[in-house]
Design a protein around this motif. Structure first.
Motif, PDB file in Angstrom:
ATOM      1  N   TYR A  82       0.862  -1.177   0.000  1.00 46.61           N
ATOM      2  CA  TYR A  82       0.000   0.000   0.000  1.00 46.61           C
ATOM      3  C   TYR A  82       0.900   1.230   0.000  1.00 46.61           C
ATOM      4  N   THR A  84       1.106   5.575  -0.394  1.00 53.70           N
ATOM      5  CA  THR A  84       0.314   6.801  -0.350  1.00 53.70           C
ATOM      6  C   THR A  84       0.319   7.511  -1.692  1.00 53.70           C
ATOM      7  N   ASP A  85       1.335   7.206  -2.522  1.00 55.88           N
ATOM      8  CA  ASP A  85       1.471   7.868  -3.823  1.00 55.88           C
ATOM      9  C   ASP A  85       2.049   6.880  -4.834  1.00 55.88           C
ATOM     10  N   GLN A 111      -2.614   2.242  -4.331  1.00 59.46           N
ATOM     11  CA  GLN A 111      -2.533   3.511  -3.609  1.00 59.46           C
ATOM     12  C   GLN A 111      -3.594   3.502  -2.518  1.00 59.46           C
ATOM     13  N   ALA A 112      -3.193   3.978  -1.328  1.00 62.16           N
ATOM     14  CA  ALA A 112      -4.115   3.976  -0.198  1.00 62.16           C
ATOM     15  C   ALA A 112      -3.786   5.112   0.763  1.00 62.16           C
ATOM     16  N   ALA A 113      -4.772   5.525   1.512  1.00 56.17           N
ATOM     17  CA  ALA A 113      -4.533   6.483   2.586  1.00 56.17           C
ATOM     18  C   ALA A 113      -3.978   5.696   3.768  1.00 56.17           C
ATOM     19  N   LEU A 114      -2.797   6.079   4.239  1.00 58.15           N
ATOM     20  CA  LEU A 114      -2.178   5.420   5.390  1.00 58.15           C
ATOM     21  C   LEU A 114      -2.182   6.369   6.580  1.00 58.15           C
ATOM     22  N   PRO A 116      -0.898   8.979   9.257  1.00 58.17           N
ATOM     23  CA  PRO A 116      -0.025  10.124   8.987  1.00 58.17           C
ATOM     24  C   PRO A 116       1.464   9.801   9.152  1.00 58.17           C
ATOM     25  N   LEU A 119       4.548   6.278   4.302  1.00 69.07           N
ATOM     26  CA  LEU A 119       4.498   6.311   2.844  1.00 69.07           C
ATOM     27  C   LEU A 119       4.185   4.943   2.243  1.00 69.07           C
ATOM     28  N   GLU A 121       3.043   0.610   3.355  1.00 67.17           N
ATOM     29  CA  GLU A 121       2.705  -0.466   4.293  1.00 67.17           C
ATOM     30  C   GLU A 121       2.752  -1.759   3.510  1.00 67.17           C
TER      31      GLU A 121
END
Length: 129
Positions: A82, A84-85, A111-114, A116, A119, A121
């Motif tokens: 995963y 973030t970008d 792509q995923a929101a991780l 804070p 970058l 996972e």
């Protein structure tokens, strides 16, 4: 005893594929699955600011978790990544291919929101001999 995983003879993938096997045959007595790991040290602090630093720390954390089950990266047959970008896919792959033994695991990267600060996972599945 040999590896518990192998790419079937004749297996192919498209020319733009990343560093992963298109298909694997797996023999094992037990499956070992680790939860998604991130670039964090034992005190809970984020390790690294770049995707390369965080990928290296994340894979090291994966190695630690696998070792608890008497497995290594050699035993991994499936990885879920995963990011973030997705623009950092190539930079992440440069560290991944350096650290992961062949045959490379089958893999999914999205792509995923991780949480804070993170970058990348990575979750892994391993075959225990």
């Amino acid at each position: 005893m040999g590896s518990a995983k192998a790419v079937p003879e004749g297996a192919k993938q498209h020319s733009t594929a990343g560093p992963y096997s298109p298909v694997l045959e797996v023999r094992c007595d037990k499956l070992v699955v680790i939860s998604g790991q991130v670039a964090v040290n034992p005190d809970g602090e984020i390790v690294g600011k770049t995707i390369e630093e965080q990928t290296r720390a994340t894979i090291e954390n994966c190695k630690t978790q696998l070792a608890y089950a008497d497995c290594t990266l050699d035993d991994v047959f499936k990885a879920n990544i995963y990011l973030t970008d997705l623009a950092q896919w190539g930079a992440m792959n440069s560290v991944y291919v350096e650290m992961m033994p062949k045959p490379l695991p089958v893999r999914t990267a999205v792509q995923a929101a991780l949480l804070p600060g993170f970058l990348v996972e990575i979750e892994m599945w391993a075959a225990k001999k």
